[in-house]
Design an enzyme around this catalytic site. Structure first.
Site, PDB file in Angstrom:
ATOM      1  N   HIS A   1       3.044  -1.513   5.764  1.00  0.00           N
ATOM      2  CA  HIS A   1       2.401  -2.774   5.408  1.00  0.00           C
ATOM      3  C   HIS A   1       1.180  -2.447   4.543  1.00  0.00           C
ATOM      4  CE1 HIS A   1      -0.795  -2.314   8.496  1.00  0.00           C
ATOM      5  NE2 HIS A   1       0.165  -1.745   9.209  1.00  0.00           N
ATOM      6  N   ALA A   2       0.319  -3.389   4.258  1.00  0.00           N
ATOM      7  CA  ALA A   2      -0.738  -3.232   3.256  1.00  0.00           C
ATOM      8  C   ALA A   2      -1.642  -2.012   3.452  1.00  0.00           C
ATOM      9  CB  ALA A   2      -1.587  -4.501   3.190  1.00  0.00           C
TER      10      ALA A   2
END
Length: 88
Positions: free
Chosen positions: A15-16
């Protein structure tokens, strides 16, 4: 060329925040670095490319580095992934 295949063991995958860590780590090296997984291969120094791969926990990924510092690059990225990006 140096290559390794690893399993994403952090629960949420890339994810980010982990994607940004991977890109920032890859960018420290002069070698060309690619990330393969989920039937895609992208430039590991591009945050947009890495984020669009849809890599989740439990998936296998392959990192490839080609250049003067390829061994150190793969070692650094492997350590980051094996330490679950400091998440767990």
């Amino acid at each position: 060329m140096t290559q390794t295949t690893l399993k994403l063991t952090n629960r949420l995958g890339l994810h980010a925040r982990p994607a940004a860590q991977l890109v920032q780590t890859a960018a420290k090296f002069s070698s060309k670095v690619t990330l393969a997984g989920n039937n895609k291969t992208v430039d590991a120094k591009s945050i947009l490319s890495v984020m669009t791969m849809g890599l989740v926990g439990g998936m296998d990924i392959t990192l490839t580095a080609d250049g003067q510092d390829e061994t150190a690059c793969i070692a650094s990225l492997t350590a980051l992934i094996e330490n679950q990006f400091g998440e767990e």
